[in-house]
Design an enzyme around this catalytic site. Structure first.
Site, PDB file in Angstrom:
ATOM      1  N   GLY A  43       1.033  -1.282  -0.020  1.00  8.08           N
ATOM      2  CA  GLY A  43       0.126   0.152   0.013  1.00  8.08           C
ATOM      3  C   GLY A  43       1.510   1.194  -0.036  1.00  8.08           C
ATOM      4  O   GLY A  43       0.994   2.052  -1.237  1.00  8.08           O
TER       5      GLY A  43
ATOM      6  N   CYS B 128     -11.269  21.188  17.408  1.00  4.87           N
ATOM      7  CA  CYS B 128     -11.348  21.134  18.910  1.00  4.87           C
ATOM      8  C   CYS B 128     -10.912  20.068  19.701  1.00  4.87           C
ATOM      9  O   CYS B 128     -11.864  19.740  20.409  1.00  4.87           O
ATOM     10  CB  CYS B 128     -12.983  21.863  19.345  1.00  4.87           C
ATOM     11  SG  CYS B 128     -12.983  23.577  18.149  1.00  4.87           S
TER      12      CYS B 128
ATOM     13  N   TYR C 184      -3.346   6.423   3.280  1.00  6.18           N
ATOM     14  CA  TYR C 184      -3.648   6.675   4.596  1.00  6.18           C
ATOM     15  C   TYR C 184      -3.680   7.747   4.809  1.00  6.18           C
ATOM     16  O   TYR C 184      -3.841   8.283   5.754  1.00  6.18           O
ATOM     17  CB  TYR C 184      -2.556   5.896   6.140  1.00  6.18           C
ATOM     18  CG  TYR C 184      -2.790   4.197   5.020  1.00  6.18           C
ATOM     19  CD1 TYR C 184      -4.114   3.352   5.269  1.00  6.18           C
ATOM     20  CD2 TYR C 184      -1.668   4.161   4.999  1.00  6.18           C
ATOM     21  CE1 TYR C 184      -3.632   1.702   4.984  1.00  6.18           C
ATOM     22  CE2 TYR C 184      -1.457   2.725   4.519  1.00  6.18           C
ATOM     23  CZ  TYR C 184      -2.569   1.710   4.290  1.00  6.18           C
ATOM     24  OH  TYR C 184      -2.243   0.304   4.019  1.00  6.18           O
TER      25      TYR C 184
HETATM   26  C1  LIG Z   1      -3.469  -2.131   4.818  1.00  8.11           C
HETATM   27  C2  LIG Z   1      -3.415  -3.603   4.564  1.00  8.11           C
HETATM   28  C3  LIG Z   1      -1.659  -3.724   3.742  1.00  8.11           C
HETATM   29  C4  LIG Z   1      -0.956  -2.741   3.052  1.00  8.11           C
HETATM   30  O1  LIG Z   1       0.187  -2.707   4.236  1.00  8.11           O
HETATM   31  P1  LIG Z   1       0.803  -0.816   4.081  1.00  8.11           P
HETATM   32  O2  LIG Z   1       1.395  -1.193   4.546  1.00  8.11           O
HETATM   33  O3  LIG Z   1       0.595  -0.099   3.160  1.00  8.11           O
HETATM   34  O4  LIG Z   1       2.176  -1.419   3.172  1.00  8.11           O
HETATM   35  C5  LIG Z   1      -1.931  -5.472   3.029  1.00  8.11           C
HETATM   36  N1  LIG Z   1      -2.253  -5.830   3.418  1.00  8.11           N
HETATM   37  C6  LIG Z   1      -3.137  -6.442   4.175  1.00  8.11           C
HETATM   38  C7  LIG Z   1      -3.831  -7.227   3.996  1.00  8.11           C
HETATM   39  C8  LIG Z   1      -3.636  -5.045   5.235  1.00  8.11           C
HETATM   40  O5  LIG Z   1      -4.761  -4.629   5.573  1.00  8.11           O
END
Ligand SMILES: *Cc1c(COP(=O)(O)O)cnc(C)c1O
Length: 403
Positions: A261, A328, A356
């Site tokens: 991600g 706030c 994120y």
């Molecule tokens: C959030 C998530 C990812 C991605 O994690 P990163 O740290 O953004 O690479 C991969 N697999 C699952 C199952 C996740 O929940």
């Protein structure tokens, strides 16, 4: 992306604003492919939840990536972005059979993360193969909130529960087509990955008809200059060799999947916000921006670092500022951070605002969520409008009660 351009975008679209550099997503994707060059087995399943704008998903699709989806809504987004159902893997945590029913109907690949759901699903769909998420009992990740593969974590089926898995599938007739793990985020040390991978290799040998092993995501990217990041090239080399060896022993060439991600989208993002107020007190100088934890919660939620530049006055003399939001609650983005001198109206730019950030944004304090812009080949495209008042009340019902 250069400052002048970002500054122009803030003027053109208003603030606060998320800007994503498509080129950066592409180069990160390619660098991951290159690191595993020797392997045709590689599958990149982008973790949709990091940044789920449909234009970003379409970009990932064009690169040949798949999607990792953690909710049925992400599956629907993937379908809308043009992914064939078999390129969507559904890896939720603790969902009901009702949500799995929908994923089955859409044709997504299914990953299950508890013995009870394995049983329930298997009884209902004995013909549908599933993969299982394993908790490898490994402590990994940048902090407690994002460490999800240790022994006390809610995620996955314990690595010690394989006999129970076998008992269940013995009864239901379910084929296990994949073994999955995801142990956390911000993992720098490739040894941690490799240790987790060994747990999966050991478990994988117990299942005779796998199509893939999915090693999850969690690769670390740099948050500031000089910051270390996961060495993808080294990791790719070592992992490819190890995986080939596994396939040889296993007697079948299966796929090696990852779910990046952050690695794909963290660095592509820039968050631009305007300074509403500069307020010195006896301890610090506050710079209050036209945003807050409602738009970018990572610093408050898990102490994440975002580099902040003053793109209105990049060459100004540095002073120490505490950058805060307008919510706030105490929503501090940075404490006593050296930043070129800030005046009211200046535009601050937060780096690493791709992963994120928007995806965690909310309407808290009844504020609108920002607009998003994608830049591709030197052209900017508005990919989400800034919200308006109607968005806040769209689903509210003014009932006829005599209060
Ligand atoms: C959030 C998530 C990812 C991605 O994690 P990163 O740290 O953004 O690479 C991969 N697999 C699952 C199952 C996740 O929940």
């Amino acid at each position: 992306m250069n400052r002048e351009y970002l500054f122009a975008l803030a003027n053109k679209y208003g603030s606060p604003l998320y800007v994503y550099d498509a080129e950066k997503i592409i180069s990160q994707y390619r660098s991951m492919e290159n690191a595993f060059q020797a392997s045709k087995k590689l599958k990149i399943n982008y973790a949709t939840k990091a940044l789920s704008n449909i234009s970003v998903l379409k970009l990932i699709n064009s690169l040949g990536g798949n999607l990792d989806c953690v909710s049925i809504q992400e599956v629907k987004l993937g379908l809308k972005a043009g992914f064939e159902p078999h390129r969507l893997s559904f890896t939720p945590s603790g969902v009901s059979i009702g949500e799995l029913d929908k994923a089955v109907a859409y044709g997504a690949r299914i990953t299950l993360d508890s013995l009870s759901i394995l049983q329930e699903f298997g009884e209902k769909y004995p013909k549908i193969p599933v993969s299982i998420r394993i908790n490898p009992h490994i402590m990994a990740g940048g902090n407690k909130k994002i460490s999800v593969g240790h022994v006390a974590s809610k995620f996955g089926i314990s690595k010690d529960h394989i006999p129970e898995v076998k008992k269940i599938i013995g009864k239901t007739g379910t084929r296990i087509d994949g073994i999955h793990k995801h142990t956390g985020s911000d993992i720098l040390d490739i040894d941690v990955f490799l240790r987790g991978s060994e747990v999966l290799f050991t478990i994988a040998k117990e299942f005779e008809d796998l199509d893939f092993i999915d090693f999850g995501g969690g690769f670390k990217v740099a948050y500031k200059e000089g910051d270390p990041s996961t060495n993808m090239q080294d990791f790719g080399n070592i992992m490819t060799r190890r995986f080939d060896k596994f396939c040889e022993a296993y007697g079948k060439d299966i796929s090696m999947a990852f779910e990046p991600g952050k690695f794909l989208v963290s660095e592509c993002g820039y968050f631009l916000a305007k300074v509403n107020v500069v307020k010195p007190n006896s301890k610090t100088i506050f710079a209050g921006i036209d945003s807050g934890l409602n738009h970018l919660i990572r610093p408050m939620y898990y102490g994440a670092y975002h580099h902040i530049e003053n793109i209105s006055n990049p060459k100004g003399e540095e002073k120490k500022y505490t950058v805060v939001g307008y919510i706030c609650e105490n929503d501090t983005f940075a404490e006593n951070r050296p930043i070129p001198e800030i005046s009211q109206g200046d535009v601050l730019c937060f780096r690493n605002a791709g992963a994120y950030c928007f995806s965690m944004a909310s309407n808290y304090n009844s504020r609108y969520r920002p607009a998003e812009v994608l830049v591709y080949k030197n052209k900017d495209y508005l990919i989400r409008e800034r919200e308006v008042f109607d968005d806040l009340i769209k689903h509210q019902i003014e009932v006829d009660i005599e209060f």
